[in-house]
Write an enzyme that holds these catalytic residues in place. Structure first.
Site, PDB file in Angstrom:
ATOM      1  N   HIS A 167       0.624  -1.292   0.112  1.00  0.00           N
ATOM      2  CA  HIS A 167       0.203   0.365  -0.644  1.00  0.00           C
ATOM      3  C   HIS A 167       0.945   1.175  -0.367  1.00  0.00           C
ATOM      4  O   HIS A 167       0.761   2.514  -0.283  1.00  0.00           O
ATOM      5  CB  HIS A 167      -0.986  -0.035   1.457  1.00  0.00           C
ATOM      6  CG  HIS A 167      -2.150   1.053   1.492  1.00  0.00           C
ATOM      7  ND1 HIS A 167      -3.024   1.231   0.674  1.00  0.00           N
ATOM      8  CD2 HIS A 167      -1.829   1.692   2.213  1.00  0.00           C
ATOM      9  CE1 HIS A 167      -3.251   2.108   1.553  1.00  0.00           C
ATOM     10  NE2 HIS A 167      -2.676   2.643   1.415  1.00  0.00           N
ATOM     11  N   GLU A 168       1.288   1.619   1.019  1.00  0.00           N
ATOM     12  CA  GLU A 168       2.972   2.504   1.278  1.00  0.00           C
ATOM     13  C   GLU A 168       3.886   2.287  -0.121  1.00  0.00           C
ATOM     14  O   GLU A 168       3.786   3.572  -0.357  1.00  0.00           O
ATOM     15  CB  GLU A 168       2.747   2.488   1.839  1.00  0.00           C
ATOM     16  CG  GLU A 168       2.326   2.844   3.488  1.00  0.00           C
ATOM     17  CD  GLU A 168       1.224   3.904   3.495  1.00  0.00           C
ATOM     18  OE1 GLU A 168       1.604   4.566   3.632  1.00  0.00           O
ATOM     19  OE2 GLU A 168       0.472   3.049   4.461  1.00  0.00           O
ATOM     20  N   HIS A 200       1.536   4.658  -2.700  1.00  0.00           N
ATOM     21  CA  HIS A 200       1.780   6.005  -2.073  1.00  0.00           C
ATOM     22  C   HIS A 200       3.326   6.290  -3.237  1.00  0.00           C
ATOM     23  O   HIS A 200       3.205   7.654  -3.079  1.00  0.00           O
ATOM     24  CB  HIS A 200       1.438   6.105  -1.407  1.00  0.00           C
ATOM     25  CG  HIS A 200       0.238   5.933  -0.700  1.00  0.00           C
ATOM     26  ND1 HIS A 200      -0.746   7.071  -1.237  1.00  0.00           N
ATOM     27  CD2 HIS A 200      -0.495   5.870  -0.085  1.00  0.00           C
ATOM     28  CE1 HIS A 200      -2.177   6.729  -0.053  1.00  0.00           C
ATOM     29  NE2 HIS A 200      -1.535   6.222   0.780  1.00  0.00           N
ATOM     30  N   GLU A 239      -4.904   7.942  -2.657  1.00  0.00           N
ATOM     31  CA  GLU A 239      -4.873   6.738  -2.038  1.00  0.00           C
ATOM     32  C   GLU A 239      -5.332   5.807  -3.414  1.00  0.00           C
ATOM     33  O   GLU A 239      -5.280   4.694  -3.295  1.00  0.00           O
ATOM     34  CB  GLU A 239      -6.172   7.067  -1.444  1.00  0.00           C
ATOM     35  CG  GLU A 239      -6.832   5.789  -0.404  1.00  0.00           C
ATOM     36  CD  GLU A 239      -5.345   5.559   0.259  1.00  0.00           C
ATOM     37  OE1 GLU A 239      -4.648   6.614   0.516  1.00  0.00           O
ATOM     38  OE2 GLU A 239      -5.778   4.284   0.665  1.00  0.00           O
TER      39      GLU A 239
HETATM   40 ZN    ZN Z   1      -2.776   5.623   2.295  1.00  0.00          ZN
END
Ligand code: ZN
Length: 501
Positions: free
Chosen positions: A264-265, A268, A294
């Site tokens: 997830h990160e 980003h 996101e």
């Molecule tokens: Zn996030």
């Protein structure tokens, strides 16, 4: 070269450098600073914020921007310089509303509040953070009041994260999504739950971090321009296009917690690393909104990282990283385990189908707090009540209830959560476009190749940074405004194959 444009860039680079230095202090606070440093750190951040604000609201900057508006008009609308001038105008006009004194006070308070939350949460001590949360809410109201003429008290706070969106727009999109989502959740949860015991074995920290790093690098996170550290709540931060950092946390009894937060990160961070270097040091060199940001973390975490092709490639590597633990677990069982749908207490642990229900609870509670309809002493009970009614479960304590997320304790109350669900919606909308252009992407992922998808996202989304407002960018990439249909199609296809829907 236009000397006024040069001066604008010099001024904007100075302001961005102050923000980036403040971000570094913040990263240090969240990853390694001893608790004793909190008070001084709050002051240091407040000083940097004050100087940045003073420079941002300097009337000479405003005049310079106004002088350059005709130049912006004369340039191609999507050129870096035209976007820079227009963006500077928007930022300047907005900054005019907020006094520097307020910015400094808010930074100090929020640093204090974050530290109180970090200490109180493990002890499940809501009473201890309540006074800090009261002050944060008061600051949030005060901030909103700097923008008279807003339709809703939350609008200025939402606009900071998702520029151009309003509470009423989001309520409409969320209502439409909820109407589609609830029957899907019902249909899935009425069936026997997937067996995810394979994810709940003992996974040593070092092996988890090594495997997570390997996956992040494989999908395209550049460790030469990034690094990974530990923090209680995973996050991504950037100091330049060449230094974009991620954090994670590890639970040795749960493989998914760290692995999917790393992916997830990394999503980003790949967005930030993918911004055109022509924008380096300028305020355009960052993601355009919380929702679009996101969309990228969720693309890599869910649409890629929880897909079958992804694990057709990585499952043998996972087996090698944790010898013996997956010998008796077929890929199909593992795939169902990582896509288990089950109402749960903690947003960041929740599956991608129920996730949006967690977000909607927070969004509604934020509006109620800001509107003064919910007293903060009643927040734990209001939280628990919504979990009972929406997810059918009751948090056993506040640590896993209303204190679980850092957002309200480490920032303003309002505008902090809608981006997660906007991101889920947009992730599917962008992915449909990527798959139309490159139908081979799933087959490539099954062989460990992610560069086609990464390249498409870089060229169509990441490279632009903040050049376009979120709605403009969505329009540019997909040819329409935000639409829930692709996300619903994605969920029905994927979960229709796993469960019988
Ligand atoms: Zn996030």
């Amino acid at each position: 070269m236009n000397p006024q444009l040069d001066e604008l860039k010099t001024r904007l680079r100075d302001i961005a450098a102050l923000h980036n230095a403040a971000a570094l202090l913040n990263w240090d606070q969240l990853t390694g600073m001893p608790p004793g440093g909190a008070e001084a750190r709050g002051f240091q951040q407040a000083v940097l914020a004050r100087i940045a604000t003073e420079k941002s609201v300097d009337p000479a900057l405003g005049k310079l921007i106004d002088d350059l508006l005709p130049l912006a008009e004369s340039l191609p609308a999507d050129s870096d310089d035209a976007c820079l001038i227009r963006g500077a105008k928007r930022d300047f006009d907005k900054s005019q509303n907020v006094p520097p004194e307020f910015v400094a006070r808010a930074f100090e308070q929020i640093a204090r509040s974050y530290q109180a939350w970090a200490e109180a949460r493990p002890n499940n001590d809501y009473a201890k953070v309540l006074p800090e949360l009261e002050r944060n809410l008061e600051l949030s109201r005060e901030y909103s009041a700097f923008f008279p003429g807003s339709d809703h008290i939350a609008d200025p706070l939402i606009d900071d994260a998702d520029s151009g969106m309003k509470a009423a727009d989001i309520q409409r999109v969320f209502a439409a999504l909820r109407a589609e989502l609830v029957p899907i959740v019902k249909a899935i949860t009425s069936q026997p739950p997937a067996d995810d015991a394979c994810l709940k074995q003992h996974f040593p920290t070092e092996a988890q971090l090594a495997f997570g790093k390997k996956v992040a690098a494989a999908i395209g996170y550049d460790f030469n321009r990034g690094r990974m550290d530990l923090s209680p709540h995973p996050f991504t931060t950037r100091f330049s296009i060449g230094d974009v950092r991620i954090t994670t946390r590890v639970r040795e009894d749960d493989l998914g917690d760290s692995l999917f937060s790393i992916i997830h990160e990394a999503g980003h961070a790949m967005y930030e690393q993918g911004i055109s270097t022509t924008l380096e040091g300028l305020p355009l060199a960052s993601g355009t909104s919380a929702g679009v940001h996101e969309s990228q973390s969720r693309t890599w975490e869910n649409l890629v990282g929880r897909s079958l092709p992804f694990w057709q490639h990585f499952y043998p590597d996972l087996k090698a990283a944790f010898p013996g633990l997956f010998d008796a677990v077929p890929l199909e069982t593992f795939y169902r385990a990582i896509n288990k749908v089950e109402p749960s207490l903690v947003r960041t642990d929740s599956d991608e189908v129920t996730y949006n229900l967690h977000v909607m609870i927070r969004f509604d509670l934020e509006l109620a707090m800001l509107e003064g309809k919910l007293a903060l002493r009643d927040l734990p009970e209001a939280w628990n009540e919504r979990y009972r009614s929406d997810l059918g479960i009751t948090p056993p304590d506040d640590r896993n209830g209303c204190m679980q997320d850092v957002h309200w304790f480490g920032g303003f109350v309002g505008g902090a959560f809608q981006g997660y669900t906007l991101g889920n919606i947009l992730s599917a909308q962008f992915m449909e476009k990527a798959l139309q252009a490159h139908p081979e992407i799933p087959d490539e992922m099954a062989t460990g190749k992610f560069s086609t998808l990464h390249g498409w996202l870089t060229n169509n989304l990441y490279t632009h940074g903040r050049k376009f407002l979120p709605n403009e960018l969505v329009q540019r990439v997909t040819g329409s405004d935000i639409q829930i249909a692709p996300y619903i199609r994605y969920l029905k296809n994927k979960y229709g194959a796993i469960y019988s829907l």
